[in-house]
Design a protein around this motif. Sequence first.
Motif, short mmCIF file in Angstrom:
data_model
loop_
_atom_site.label_atom_id
_atom_site.label_comp_id
_atom_site.label_asym_id
_atom_site.label_seq_id
_atom_site.Cartn_x
_atom_site.Cartn_y
_atom_site.Cartn_z
N GLU A 67 22.60 41.38 15.34
CA GLU A 67 22.54 41.80 16.74
C GLU A 67 22.82 43.28 16.97
N ARG A 68 23.59 43.91 16.09
CA ARG A 68 24.04 45.27 16.37
C ARG A 68 23.54 46.33 15.40
N ALA A 69 23.07 45.93 14.21
CA ALA A 69 22.62 46.91 13.22
C ALA A 69 21.21 47.39 13.54
N ALA A 70 20.89 48.61 13.13
CA ALA A 70 19.54 49.16 13.28
C ALA A 70 18.64 48.55 12.21
N HIS A 71 17.47 48.05 12.62
CA HIS A 71 16.57 47.40 11.67
C HIS A 71 15.22 48.11 11.57
N LYS A 72 15.15 49.33 12.05
CA LYS A 72 13.89 50.08 11.98
C LYS A 72 13.61 50.53 10.56
N GLU A 73 12.32 50.68 10.25
CA GLU A 73 11.92 51.19 8.94
C GLU A 73 12.39 52.64 8.80
N HIS A 74 12.77 53.01 7.59
CA HIS A 74 13.24 54.37 7.27
C HIS A 74 14.56 54.71 7.97
N HIS A 75 15.32 53.72 8.39
CA HIS A 75 16.63 53.96 9.01
C HIS A 75 17.72 53.23 8.23
N ILE A 76 18.83 53.92 8.00
CA ILE A 76 19.98 53.34 7.29
C ILE A 76 21.16 53.32 8.25
N ASP A 77 21.65 52.13 8.56
CA ASP A 77 22.81 51.99 9.44
C ASP A 77 24.07 51.96 8.59
N LEU A 78 24.79 53.08 8.60
CA LEU A 78 25.97 53.22 7.75
C LEU A 78 27.20 52.52 8.31
N LYS A 79 27.11 52.04 9.55
CA LYS A 79 28.25 51.34 10.14
C LYS A 79 28.04 49.83 10.17
N MET A 80 27.03 49.38 10.92
CA MET A 80 26.86 47.95 11.14
C MET A 80 25.93 47.29 10.11
N GLY A 81 25.15 48.07 9.38
CA GLY A 81 24.26 47.51 8.37
C GLY A 81 25.03 46.95 7.19
N GLY A 82 24.37 46.08 6.42
CA GLY A 82 25.02 45.52 5.23
C GLY A 82 25.45 46.63 4.27
N GLY A 83 26.67 46.51 3.74
CA GLY A 83 27.20 47.54 2.84
C GLY A 83 27.72 48.76 3.56
N GLY A 84 27.87 48.66 4.91
CA GLY A 84 28.35 49.81 5.68
C GLY A 84 29.84 49.76 5.96
N VAL A 85 30.26 50.63 6.90
CA VAL A 85 31.68 50.75 7.24
C VAL A 85 32.23 49.44 7.80
N ASN A 86 31.42 48.73 8.55
CA ASN A 86 31.90 47.46 9.12
C ASN A 86 32.31 46.47 8.02
N ASP A 87 31.51 46.40 6.95
CA ASP A 87 31.86 45.52 5.83
C ASP A 87 33.18 45.97 5.18
N LEU A 88 33.32 47.28 5.00
CA LEU A 88 34.57 47.81 4.42
C LEU A 88 35.76 47.47 5.31
N GLU A 89 35.61 47.66 6.62
CA GLU A 89 36.69 47.35 7.55
C GLU A 89 37.06 45.87 7.50
N LEU A 90 36.06 45.00 7.40
CA LEU A 90 36.34 43.56 7.34
C LEU A 90 37.15 43.21 6.09
N ILE A 91 36.80 43.83 4.97
CA ILE A 91 37.56 43.59 3.74
C ILE A 91 38.99 44.09 3.89
N ILE A 92 39.12 45.33 4.41
CA ILE A 92 40.45 45.95 4.52
C ILE A 92 41.34 45.16 5.49
N ARG A 93 40.79 44.77 6.65
CA ARG A 93 41.59 44.04 7.62
C ARG A 93 41.92 42.64 7.13
N TYR A 94 41.03 42.04 6.37
CA TYR A 94 41.33 40.73 5.78
C TYR A 94 42.50 40.86 4.80
#
Length: 695
Positions: free
Chosen positions: A555-582
């Motif tokens: 719902e929140r990550a960018a899914h356009k071609e040639h775009h990399i979502d460094l926050k909400m995309g897979g492998g981004g900051v959001n994933d890191l935050e989820l691991i750290i907060r867990y």
Amino acid sequence: EEWSDIAEAILGTVYQSTFHELIEKHGMHCHGSVLALGKLGARELNLSSDVDLIFIYENDNALESGVTNHEFHERLTVNLTKLLSEVTPNGFLYRVDHELRPEGKQGPLANSLDAAERYYQYFGQDWERQTLIRARPIAGDIALGDKFLECLTPFIYRRSVSLEDLSHMRKMKSKMEKEASLKHDAYNIKLGPGGIREAEFFVQALQQFYGGKYPKVRCNNTYDAIHRLKKESLIHPHTAQSLTDAYSFLRRTENMLQADEDLQVHRIPHKEDDLAALGRRMGFLDVNEFTDQIRTHTAQIERSFHALFEADYELQELEEAIRGNLESCSDDEERSDSLAWFRTQETKRIQHLDVNGKVSLQTALRRLTRVADVIIKCAWSLSTEELNKRYGTPSMDDGSEAGFAVIGMGRLGSLEMDYGSDLDLIFLYSGSGKTNGKMSISNAEFYTRLAQRIISLISLPTRYGKAYTVDPELRPSGRSGTLVATLESFRQYHASQAQVWERLSILKARIIVGDKCFLDQTKNSLLHAAYESPISNEEFIRSEIDKLRKRSIEERAAHKEHHIDLKMGGGGVNDLELIIRYLQLTHCKDNDGLNTQNSFDILDVLSQESTCDHSLIENLAELLYFHRLTISRLRLIVGRSTDVINTEADYLEQLATLCHFKDPPEMLLLIDKNRNRVNQFYNDTIKQSHDAYQK
């Protein structure tokens, strides 16, 4: 400076005369050097200052002459002191103070270079480190004096300041405060609260804190030191200017006091006529205006002096600066204008330090957060004052004092604000009641208006843009909930209704500002909701985290071609935050050090945990830094809040350079590699366990 130059010329002449007289009497001996400390060392001599001197000589080698080098230089010191301080029909030159020498009153009047070095190496005290900041050779063999000070540099300016060092400095500060608090009939411009000594201590303490790492702040003169500390961005420009103005005013007052009868006096006259005369010498026809200026300047020094060892010293600096900007504002439009301008100017200052490598990424993010903190505090203070005038002060139903608190969430709460970050805020108040003004309203209405007014001041568009965009949607029940909530409803919600994602978000909650009577209750409630509420089994938490992650990517990550979502995309900051907060949530019961909001700090604490995979923690810290740095540089280049890289954009070359890559392909390759690493760590820590739980 001119007065100090005169003293230096006189001392140099007297030294040469005394030295040659003794050589004629006792034969050739090694050279010596006279070092000035205190006001003369700093080239800040008063009209009626003592001169603080240290005498050293080259060596203690044996001589054929009956007089040793040590005896020769002790006699030289005695003779020189006599010439300087002896009263003649024309007065005297200078009072000489030797008590700052090695071992003080008990020590020899002159020391060999080796003996003095050994003393400071093995027995030197903290007050002596501070004293030697102002030392400089002024007579005799200047090169010998320079060599001596060069040897002492590691003693004066250590590479790092330990907790023990800070403790010693606090004791010195406490001793000064105790001396300053002694009751006297008249204010002491030198030793009193907010006086000259406190200003000098403040500057010298900062030189000691930073001198080991920043050689450019090493200097003798107070004015020069303030300028250098400002240039290295170790104090705020507003603090530097205010301190310079205050110090100049007090030093000039001190000189005007001593100009009267050439006496070494520091007390402001108690008698009205004498005070008026001093005021006239200072250029004031109105004595009240003169005493107001004394109070203003001493208050400025006292605030800086007291804040020096506080955790939020930087915040205090910013508060001083923004207060100065707001003083001339007459309405909300001008105040919003001022807040937006302040945010813009401070962001530019931090950006300059950040891009030029003068501060670390973590420091830059914390400083950006502190700017937001101080703007929120100002908006709260201004809004509260205005509403109190209109409606009176809120009270609880039982008549006790009501309270309100502004809570920072997200990156504001975790001290990780980036360029262009929004403010995630929630507003809590103590409970039902009403205000005591002529136009009385309920607490709920008062605090709703207060929250609305705070948001308006911060987010109102101005010619400088708006200070911040405010997002209040992390409050209990989100958009459907009231803008302000009672503390009790907040407690109940998080005890019975809050979902796992809300539990994770409350781990970042931090009180920004509020009524003192209410803050302890609020803090305890936040701690309970974040760390002390019962935790469901870990498998369920991992399951909920994985659901949250999938929904966020969809719902929140960018899914356009040639775009990399460094926050909400897979492998981004959001994933890191989820691991750290867990990891934080599952380890916090056994480690109070994890009761913190900042992601980097959490990883530092976890790295000390024996039950943690240290390799995992190191990798998470490296990846978090990489992602945050890339996002931060991206935002600087595009000039707006974004976490998405367009791989076909013109800015890629500039982004690669700012992130220290040779070209865009190298940068994009590492971004892809690091996202895959984050995905793998997420799978290993959360997803595989969740999959096994589902099965």
